[in-house]
Scaffold this motif. Sequence first.
Motif, short mmCIF file in Angstrom:
data_model
loop_
_atom_site.label_atom_id
_atom_site.label_comp_id
_atom_site.label_asym_id
_atom_site.label_seq_id
_atom_site.Cartn_x
_atom_site.Cartn_y
_atom_site.Cartn_z
N GLY A 148 0.81 -1.21 0.00
CA GLY A 148 0.00 0.00 0.00
C GLY A 148 0.85 1.26 0.00
N LEU A 149 2.17 1.10 0.14
CA LEU A 149 3.05 2.27 0.06
C LEU A 149 3.13 2.79 -1.36
N MET A 150 3.06 1.88 -2.30
CA MET A 150 3.17 2.25 -3.70
C MET A 150 1.96 1.75 -4.46
N GLN A 151 1.71 2.38 -5.56
CA GLN A 151 0.65 1.91 -6.44
C GLN A 151 1.22 1.82 -7.84
N ILE A 152 0.90 0.75 -8.53
CA ILE A 152 1.28 0.65 -9.93
C ILE A 152 0.13 1.26 -10.73
N LEU A 153 0.46 2.27 -11.48
CA LEU A 153 -0.55 2.99 -12.24
C LEU A 153 -0.32 2.74 -13.72
N SER A 154 -1.28 2.18 -14.39
CA SER A 154 -1.17 1.99 -15.83
C SER A 154 -2.04 3.04 -16.50
N PRO A 155 -1.46 3.79 -17.44
CA PRO A 155 -2.27 4.79 -18.14
C PRO A 155 -3.29 4.12 -19.04
N PRO A 156 -4.37 4.81 -19.35
CA PRO A 156 -5.35 4.25 -20.28
C PRO A 156 -4.68 3.89 -21.60
N GLN A 157 -5.14 2.83 -22.22
CA GLN A 157 -4.52 2.35 -23.44
C GLN A 157 -4.67 3.31 -24.62
N ASN A 158 -5.65 4.22 -24.56
CA ASN A 158 -5.85 5.12 -25.69
C ASN A 158 -5.01 6.40 -25.57
N VAL A 159 -4.19 6.51 -24.54
CA VAL A 159 -3.34 7.68 -24.37
C VAL A 159 -2.02 7.44 -25.08
N LEU A 160 -1.63 8.38 -25.92
CA LEU A 160 -0.35 8.28 -26.63
C LEU A 160 0.51 9.47 -26.26
N PRO A 161 1.79 9.37 -26.10
CA PRO A 161 2.52 8.10 -26.08
C PRO A 161 2.35 7.37 -24.76
N HIS A 162 2.52 6.08 -24.78
CA HIS A 162 2.38 5.24 -23.59
C HIS A 162 3.68 5.32 -22.79
N PRO A 163 3.68 5.97 -21.62
CA PRO A 163 4.93 6.14 -20.89
C PRO A 163 5.39 4.92 -20.10
N GLY A 164 4.62 3.87 -20.08
CA GLY A 164 4.97 2.70 -19.28
C GLY A 164 4.28 2.76 -17.93
N ASP A 165 4.43 1.72 -17.16
CA ASP A 165 3.84 1.68 -15.83
C ASP A 165 4.63 2.59 -14.89
N VAL A 166 3.91 3.14 -13.92
CA VAL A 166 4.53 4.05 -12.97
C VAL A 166 4.19 3.60 -11.56
N MET A 167 5.18 3.65 -10.67
CA MET A 167 4.96 3.37 -9.26
C MET A 167 5.34 4.63 -8.48
N VAL A 168 4.53 4.95 -7.47
CA VAL A 168 4.74 6.16 -6.69
C VAL A 168 4.92 5.78 -5.23
#
Length: 179
Positions: free
Chosen positions: A69-89
Amino acid sequence: MLVDTIQDARNHVNQALLLLSSHDDSDHFKTGAEVNKVFLSLLLLQLTRARNRLTTPASLTLPELATSGLMQILSPPQNVLPHPGDVMVNFYINLSKLCLTVYQLHTMPPNTTKNFKPAGSSVLHNPGAMFELNNNRFQVSHVHKVECVVPWLNGTLVFFTISLQLCQQLKDKSLEKKV
């Protein structure tokens, strides 16, 4: 988790205050050793735990962070370009600073076994660190860290340090009386 860190420190301070208020005028200590054993050692312990909670961020593996719960993996919507990859905060407190770390992740192919070496425990993971989560393998491609000094945290740490020094001096004096 950030709120938990502050709450845990506060809980230790509350335990120290409860210890202080639980003794009344009818309690009489006969020796310095009694004061040390019953009172000062427990007070020092609670104050040390409170200060440590604010000064020592958790050192965990990337999967532990992702599932805690310290971090979350955030995947951007597939229709967003460019796709920056998964992000953890990750948000955490380190001394008098509030820290935000953003990990940009690269998803590795599922059959990657040759050069896959999972990262160990750390407060800050470097680019190239790898981990596996839910049968997916990730590699940290970029790390961005921002720190912000929080003045009241600095003041709090100063008060903890002074309190610990005073308690230790009192404890030392009570031991001198015993000798």
